[in-house]
Design an enzyme around this catalytic site. Structure first.
Site, PDB file in Angstrom:
ATOM      1  N   GLU A 278      -1.013  -0.665   6.092  1.00  0.00           N
ATOM      2  CA  GLU A 278      -1.033  -2.111   5.817  1.00  0.00           C
ATOM      3  C   GLU A 278      -0.261  -2.900   6.870  1.00  0.00           C
ATOM      4  O   GLU A 278       0.082  -4.063   6.646  1.00  0.00           O
ATOM      5  CB  GLU A 278      -0.471  -2.414   4.418  1.00  0.00           C
ATOM      6  CG  GLU A 278      -1.132  -1.687   3.264  1.00  0.00           C
ATOM      7  CD  GLU A 278      -2.598  -2.060   3.033  1.00  0.00           C
ATOM      8  OE1 GLU A 278      -3.135  -2.891   3.780  1.00  0.00           O
ATOM      9  OE2 GLU A 278      -3.196  -1.490   2.111  1.00  0.00           O
TER      10      GLU A 278
ATOM     11  N   HIS B 197       5.255  -4.605  -0.232  1.00  0.00           N
ATOM     12  CA  HIS B 197       4.025  -4.341  -0.989  1.00  0.00           C
ATOM     13  C   HIS B 197       4.303  -3.224  -1.985  1.00  0.00           C
ATOM     14  O   HIS B 197       4.816  -2.160  -1.604  1.00  0.00           O
ATOM     15  CB  HIS B 197       2.906  -3.938  -0.030  1.00  0.00           C
ATOM     16  CG  HIS B 197       1.677  -3.410  -0.710  1.00  0.00           C
ATOM     17  ND1 HIS B 197       0.974  -4.135  -1.657  1.00  0.00           N
ATOM     18  CD2 HIS B 197       1.016  -2.232  -0.587  1.00  0.00           C
ATOM     19  CE1 HIS B 197      -0.070  -3.415  -2.070  1.00  0.00           C
ATOM     20  NE2 HIS B 197      -0.059  -2.250  -1.442  1.00  0.00           N
TER      21      HIS B 197
ATOM     22  N   HIS C  18       2.976  -1.400  -6.106  1.00  0.00           N
ATOM     23  CA  HIS C  18       1.887  -1.200  -7.064  1.00  0.00           C
ATOM     24  C   HIS C  18       2.431  -1.253  -8.500  1.00  0.00           C
ATOM     25  O   HIS C  18       2.378  -0.245  -9.210  1.00  0.00           O
ATOM     26  CB  HIS C  18       1.224   0.172  -6.836  1.00  0.00           C
ATOM     27  CG  HIS C  18       0.507   0.339  -5.542  1.00  0.00           C
ATOM     28  ND1 HIS C  18      -0.032   1.541  -5.129  1.00  0.00           N
ATOM     29  CD2 HIS C  18       0.206  -0.547  -4.552  1.00  0.00           C
ATOM     30  CE1 HIS C  18      -0.612   1.402  -3.947  1.00  0.00           C
ATOM     31  NE2 HIS C  18      -0.478   0.142  -3.570  1.00  0.00           N
TER      32      HIS C  18
ATOM     33  N   GLU D 280      12.787 -18.365 -16.286  1.00  0.00           N
ATOM     34  CA  GLU D 280      13.310 -18.388 -14.915  1.00  0.00           C
ATOM     35  C   GLU D 280      12.205 -18.365 -13.847  1.00  0.00           C
ATOM     36  O   GLU D 280      12.463 -18.685 -12.684  1.00  0.00           O
ATOM     37  CB  GLU D 280      14.234 -17.186 -14.682  1.00  0.00           C
ATOM     38  CG  GLU D 280      13.488 -15.871 -14.679  1.00  0.00           C
ATOM     39  CD  GLU D 280      14.386 -14.668 -14.375  1.00  0.00           C
ATOM     40  OE1 GLU D 280      13.848 -13.617 -14.035  1.00  0.00           O
ATOM     41  OE2 GLU D 280      15.606 -14.789 -14.497  1.00  0.00           O
TER      42      GLU D 280
ATOM     43  N   HIS E 145      -4.987  -3.728  -7.429  1.00  0.00           N
ATOM     44  CA  HIS E 145      -4.268  -2.948  -6.407  1.00  0.00           C
ATOM     45  C   HIS E 145      -2.751  -3.139  -6.469  1.00  0.00           C
ATOM     46  O   HIS E 145      -2.023  -2.161  -6.647  1.00  0.00           O
ATOM     47  CB  HIS E 145      -4.813  -3.326  -5.009  1.00  0.00           C
ATOM     48  CG  HIS E 145      -4.217  -2.540  -3.890  1.00  0.00           C
ATOM     49  ND1 HIS E 145      -4.908  -2.170  -2.760  1.00  0.00           N
ATOM     50  CD2 HIS E 145      -2.958  -2.064  -3.697  1.00  0.00           C
ATOM     51  CE1 HIS E 145      -4.115  -1.479  -1.955  1.00  0.00           C
ATOM     52  NE2 HIS E 145      -2.930  -1.407  -2.492  1.00  0.00           N
TER      53      HIS E 145
HETATM   54  P1  13P Z   1       0.432   3.573   3.304  1.00  0.00           P
HETATM   55  O1  13P Z   1       0.866   4.947   2.834  1.00  0.00           O
HETATM   56  O2  13P Z   1      -0.458   3.640   4.519  1.00  0.00           O
HETATM   57  O3  13P Z   1       1.616   2.645   3.483  1.00  0.00           O
HETATM   58  O4  13P Z   1      -0.499   2.950   2.154  1.00  0.00           O
HETATM   59  C1  13P Z   1      -0.034   2.773   0.860  1.00  0.00           C
HETATM   60  C2  13P Z   1      -0.658   1.606   0.198  1.00  0.00           C
HETATM   61  O5  13P Z   1      -0.125   1.112  -0.782  1.00  0.00           O
HETATM   62  C3  13P Z   1      -1.913   1.034   0.730  1.00  0.00           C
HETATM   63  O6  13P Z   1      -2.213  -0.197   0.175  1.00  0.00           O
HETATM   64 ZN    ZN Z   2      -1.217  -0.525  -1.767  1.00  0.00          ZN
END
Ligand code: 13P
Ligand code: ZN
Length: 272
Positions: A115, A139, A141, A169, A210
């Protein structure tokens, strides 16, 4: 100074581990980048051994010459604390903003996160929008925000309003609201362009089905932002699990009153 002795590196490792402990990083899920300060580069550059230049896959001219810390592609957040040299890298951007090279880390091979185009395009947008104040792009999940993307329309206004309503908040922590990117193939330039467009307006971009991208000034603020959004999403999931509709909630007028007392500006587009 050794890279692992530097305070900013300790902060980066702590944040990665905190994300792992929250359960936001199954397997290699998620990635973290940090735009280093010039004095931080000075502190540790005696350890740099530059590798070959590699195309970023997009163009970020405003980041020419900058150095970033970046988690490795396929590397596990779970391992960052015990194998830092194997799990992340310090990279340098070339003078055109088109190539990067690893100068430290990823000692067992590999490359920065897949990413990287999204991270660097977001950094570039934030360098311009915040005058360089924002340094962290994260980023993750987190399960509850991802769950929301299956039941709500994928509209900025709907997500902003639901997340704000779930915890008082929230409008103070992310007064600009949140943006939503429809499902797209991850890892390339297209999703990077879509995400960085939203980052011009927001500090939070949700990737449908995602995860989330957030941007912030430092590790505490950026981790705290992710944490606040996901906590709010967890409350949303609990509310929806108990009943189809809310019996009462925070109203538009309540938000206006809150904004006044807490001295934040909430866009009227989210208050009707
Ligand atoms: P990477 O292992 O390449 O960082 O990818 C993980 C991910 O969350 C892709 O969206
Ligand atoms: Zn991801």
């Amino acid at each position: 100074m050794k890279v692992l002795d530097a305070e900013f590196v300790k902060g980066y490792i702590r944040m990665a581990n905190d994300g792992w402990e929250q359960g936001w990083h199954e397997r290699n899920g998620g990635n973290l980048t940090y735009r280093m300060k010039p004095e931080e580069v000075e502190q540790v550059k005696e350890n740099f051994t530059p590798k070959e230049w590699t195309p970023i896959g997009t163009s970020v001219p405003k980041l020419a010459g900058e150095y970033f810390m970046a988690t490795g592609s396929g590397k596990y957040f779970r391992n960052v604390i015990i194998k830092p040299e194997d799990s992340f890298a310090i990279i340098e951007i070339d003078d055109k903003g088109e190539n990067y090279r690893i100068v430290w880390g990823l000692v067992n091979g590999g490359r920065p996160t897949s990413e990287l185009p999204s991270h660097l395009m977001n950094h570039e947008v934030k360098v311009i929008a915040t005058g360089g104040k924002h340094r962290v792009i994260y980023h993750a999940h987190p399960a509850n925000v991802i769950a929301m993307t299956f039941v709500l329309p994928l509209e900025d206004k709907v997500f902003t309003r639901e997340l704000w309503e779930m915890a008082t908040e929230c409008p103070v922590v992310f007064p600009d609201g949140v943006g939503v990117v429809p499902w797209m193939v991850p890892g390339g330039r297209d999703i990077a362009v879509a995400t960085s467009e939203l980052m011009k307006k927001y500090d939070v971009a949700i990737w449908a089905h995602h995860g989330i991208f957030v941007s912030g000034e430092d590790f505490d603020l950026t981790f705290g932002l992710m944490h606040t959004v996901e906590k709010s999403a967890e409350i949303f999931v609990k509310v929806r699990s108990m009943a189809d509709a809310k019996r009462q909630t925070i109203t538009s007028q309540d938000f206006r009153d809150l904004a006044k007392d807490f001295k934040v500006t909430l866009p009227e587009e989210f208050l009707d």
